[in-house]
Enzyme design. Structure first.
Site, PDB file in Angstrom:
ATOM      1  N   ASP A 116      41.247  10.214  62.438  1.00 56.74           N
ATOM      2  CA  ASP A 116      42.675  10.656  61.746  1.00 56.74           C
ATOM      3  C   ASP A 116      43.708   9.608  62.084  1.00 56.74           C
ATOM      4  O   ASP A 116      44.616   9.179  61.384  1.00 56.74           O
ATOM      5  CB  ASP A 116      42.882  11.964  61.600  1.00 56.74           C
ATOM      6  CG  ASP A 116      42.848  12.730  62.945  1.00 56.74           C
ATOM      7  OD1 ASP A 116      42.372  11.790  63.997  1.00 56.74           O
ATOM      8  OD2 ASP A 116      43.134  13.848  63.132  1.00 56.74           O
ATOM      9  N   THR A 138      34.175   9.467  63.173  1.00 56.54           N
ATOM     10  CA  THR A 138      34.415  10.199  64.087  1.00 56.54           C
ATOM     11  C   THR A 138      33.312  11.374  64.314  1.00 56.54           C
ATOM     12  O   THR A 138      32.652  11.670  63.307  1.00 56.54           O
ATOM     13  CB  THR A 138      35.744  11.041  63.860  1.00 56.54           C
ATOM     14  OG1 THR A 138      35.699  12.241  64.848  1.00 56.54           O
ATOM     15  CG2 THR A 138      35.863  11.814  62.529  1.00 56.54           C
ATOM     16  N   ASP A 142      35.805  15.401  60.828  1.00 50.20           N
ATOM     17  CA  ASP A 142      36.871  16.223  60.448  1.00 50.20           C
ATOM     18  C   ASP A 142      37.897  15.554  59.643  1.00 50.20           C
ATOM     19  O   ASP A 142      38.886  15.757  59.106  1.00 50.20           O
ATOM     20  CB  ASP A 142      37.705  16.725  61.515  1.00 50.20           C
ATOM     21  CG  ASP A 142      38.338  15.590  62.466  1.00 50.20           C
ATOM     22  OD1 ASP A 142      37.753  14.507  62.374  1.00 50.20           O
ATOM     23  OD2 ASP A 142      39.075  15.779  63.464  1.00 50.20           O
TER      24      ASP A 142
HETATM   25  O1  F6P Z   1      37.753  12.683  68.374  1.00 48.67           O
HETATM   26  C1  F6P Z   1      36.524  12.699  68.999  1.00 48.67           C
HETATM   27  C2  F6P Z   1      36.715  13.043  70.259  1.00 48.67           C
HETATM   28  O2  F6P Z   1      35.443  12.652  71.065  1.00 48.67           O
HETATM   29  C3  F6P Z   1      37.056  14.612  70.411  1.00 48.67           C
HETATM   30  O3  F6P Z   1      35.728  15.234  70.148  1.00 48.67           O
HETATM   31  C4  F6P Z   1      37.358  14.816  71.791  1.00 48.67           C
HETATM   32  O4  F6P Z   1      38.237  16.114  71.633  1.00 48.67           O
HETATM   33  C5  F6P Z   1      38.235  13.636  72.019  1.00 48.67           C
HETATM   34  O5  F6P Z   1      37.952  12.556  71.049  1.00 48.67           O
HETATM   35  C6  F6P Z   1      38.057  12.942  73.381  1.00 48.67           C
HETATM   36  O6  F6P Z   1      39.054  11.942  73.578  1.00 48.67           O
HETATM   37  P1  F6P Z   1      39.039  10.989  74.645  1.00 48.67           P
HETATM   38  O7  F6P Z   1      37.783   9.948  74.869  1.00 48.67           O
HETATM   39  O8  F6P Z   1      40.295  10.380  74.771  1.00 48.67           O
HETATM   40  O9  F6P Z   1      38.600  11.923  76.166  1.00 48.67           O
END
Ligand code: F6P
Length: 360
Positions: A116, A138, A142
């Protein structure tokens, strides 16, 4: 169409390389087109060595590879970039520089593979005249306007395998094992893996829970001689009247980081007399080789994105509907993010099987 660019933005997801490969092959074979890869999301347009040529050689062997050969970034929105000027931290808009960078590369289309955040930026760039095409990526699944995003199936399989493995050790030790899963504000990973992996309790953001109900389920099982339980908790789940739990607050650069609800659930259950342990599955859900389904979906998305670009269908996103690839307006997809519907048949089915959502 002579030249197209491809970039990958936001958190990585299994299948990114499969999209890149399919787009490059389709662009070269069917359209005689040159393809450029942009490194590390939109930032590549601002970096000296941020652009590379993508040909058959560069995409050879990448179909089963996780991650992205282009690199990615999930911070640094070009419309609100934090920089230090005269010793002061200030937020500036560098989107015009990105637009200039795109023009310099003489791109007839820019394929943006993202979730998104990245697709919102793509839509804003489209409003500035950039010919963007979105590809929905993703593990959270979502994004609106499509039945499924690539990356989700792989994450789901990894989470299900984790539950299977936790099952045997939970049973051996007569313990309650809690697993915290990703998904941000959508409970698809926890719900689908919870059902597929035989969880006894599933906690998701869309159905706020009561701590007492979780323990009631554990007690009900213990009374029947089932002295272990498996609890799948989505990182975005919250108790009734409570708030989501974050391990780090957000700011102009970083989005808030969810995390910690699993530990609260495990501690509560333990306090009520049931030995509990917590597993936070984390980025394991995003890494490694994509499933066959994700490779298949990603390949179809990548090829269809090039065809859409050739038709001039800009500011749109390829999507899967009723099993077929089609496309929707980016704005439409982004205005209705996808969430688990509490009255969805998968929730009803889970309840029919005796799975608790902690809400009754
Ligand atoms: O959007 C994908 C995701 O893996 C989410 O499920 C999670 O909250 C977030 O990204 C984690 O992000 P980062 O890689 O910045 O820790």
């Amino acid at each position: 169409m002579k030249r197209i660019g491809i970039l990958t933005g936001g958190g990585d997801a299994p299948g990114l390389n499969a999209v890149i490969r399919a787009a490059v092959k389709t662009a070269i074979r069917d359209h005689g087109c040159e393809v450029l890869g942009i490194r590390d999301g939109y930032d590549g347009f601002l970096e000296e060595d941020g652009i590379l040529s993508l040909g058959a050689e560069e995409v050879r062997g990448i179909l089963p590879r996780g991650g992205t050969i282009l690199g990615t970034a999930n911070r640094g929105n070009p419309f609100a970039r934090k920089v230090v000027r005269d010793g002061q931290e200030v937020t500036i808009d560098v989107s015009d520089e990105i637009v200039e960078g795109i023009k310099r590369q003489r791109l007839d289309a820019l394929l943006v593979l993202g979730g998104d955040g990245t697709l919102h930026i793509a839509h804003e760039l489209a409003e500035k005249g950039v010919p963007v095409i979105g590809v929905p990526k993703t593990i959270d699944n979502d994004i609106g306007g499509t039945e499924i995003t690539f990356g989700f199936d792989t994450a789901l399989n990894i989470a299900t395998e984790a539950l299977d493995r936790l099952h045997t050790t939970a049973e051996s030790h007569h313990r309650v094992l809690v697993v915290e899963l990703m998904g941000r504000d959508a409970g698809f990973i926890a719900l689908n893996a919870g059902v597929s992996g035989g969880a006894d309790v599933i906690l998701i953001p869309e159905i706020p829970f009561k701590y007492e109900s979780i323990v009631a389920k554990v007690m009900e099982r213990a009374a029947k001689g089932r002295e272990f339980s498996l609890i799948a908790v989505s990182e975005g789940a919250k108790s009734q009247g409570g708030q989501q739990v974050f391990s780090r607050k957000g700011d102009e650069v970083f989005v808030p980081r969810l995390g910690g609800i699993g530990s609260m659930v495990a501690e509560y259950v333990e306090k009520k007399g049931y030995e509990s342990r917590l597993t936070v599955l984390g980025h394991v859900q995003r890494g490694g080789t994509p499933t066959a389904f994700d490779r298949w979906l990603a390949t179809r998305y990548g090829s269809a994105a090039v065809r859409l670009a050739a038709r001039g269908g800009f500011d749109r996103m390829v999507s899967l509907q009723c099993g077929h690839i089609t496309d929707v307006l980016l704005e439409e997809a982004l205005s209705s993010p996808k969430r688990v519907r509490p009255d969805d048949d998968s929730v009803i089915t889970a309840r029919s099987l005796g799975i608790s959502f902690g809400d009754e």
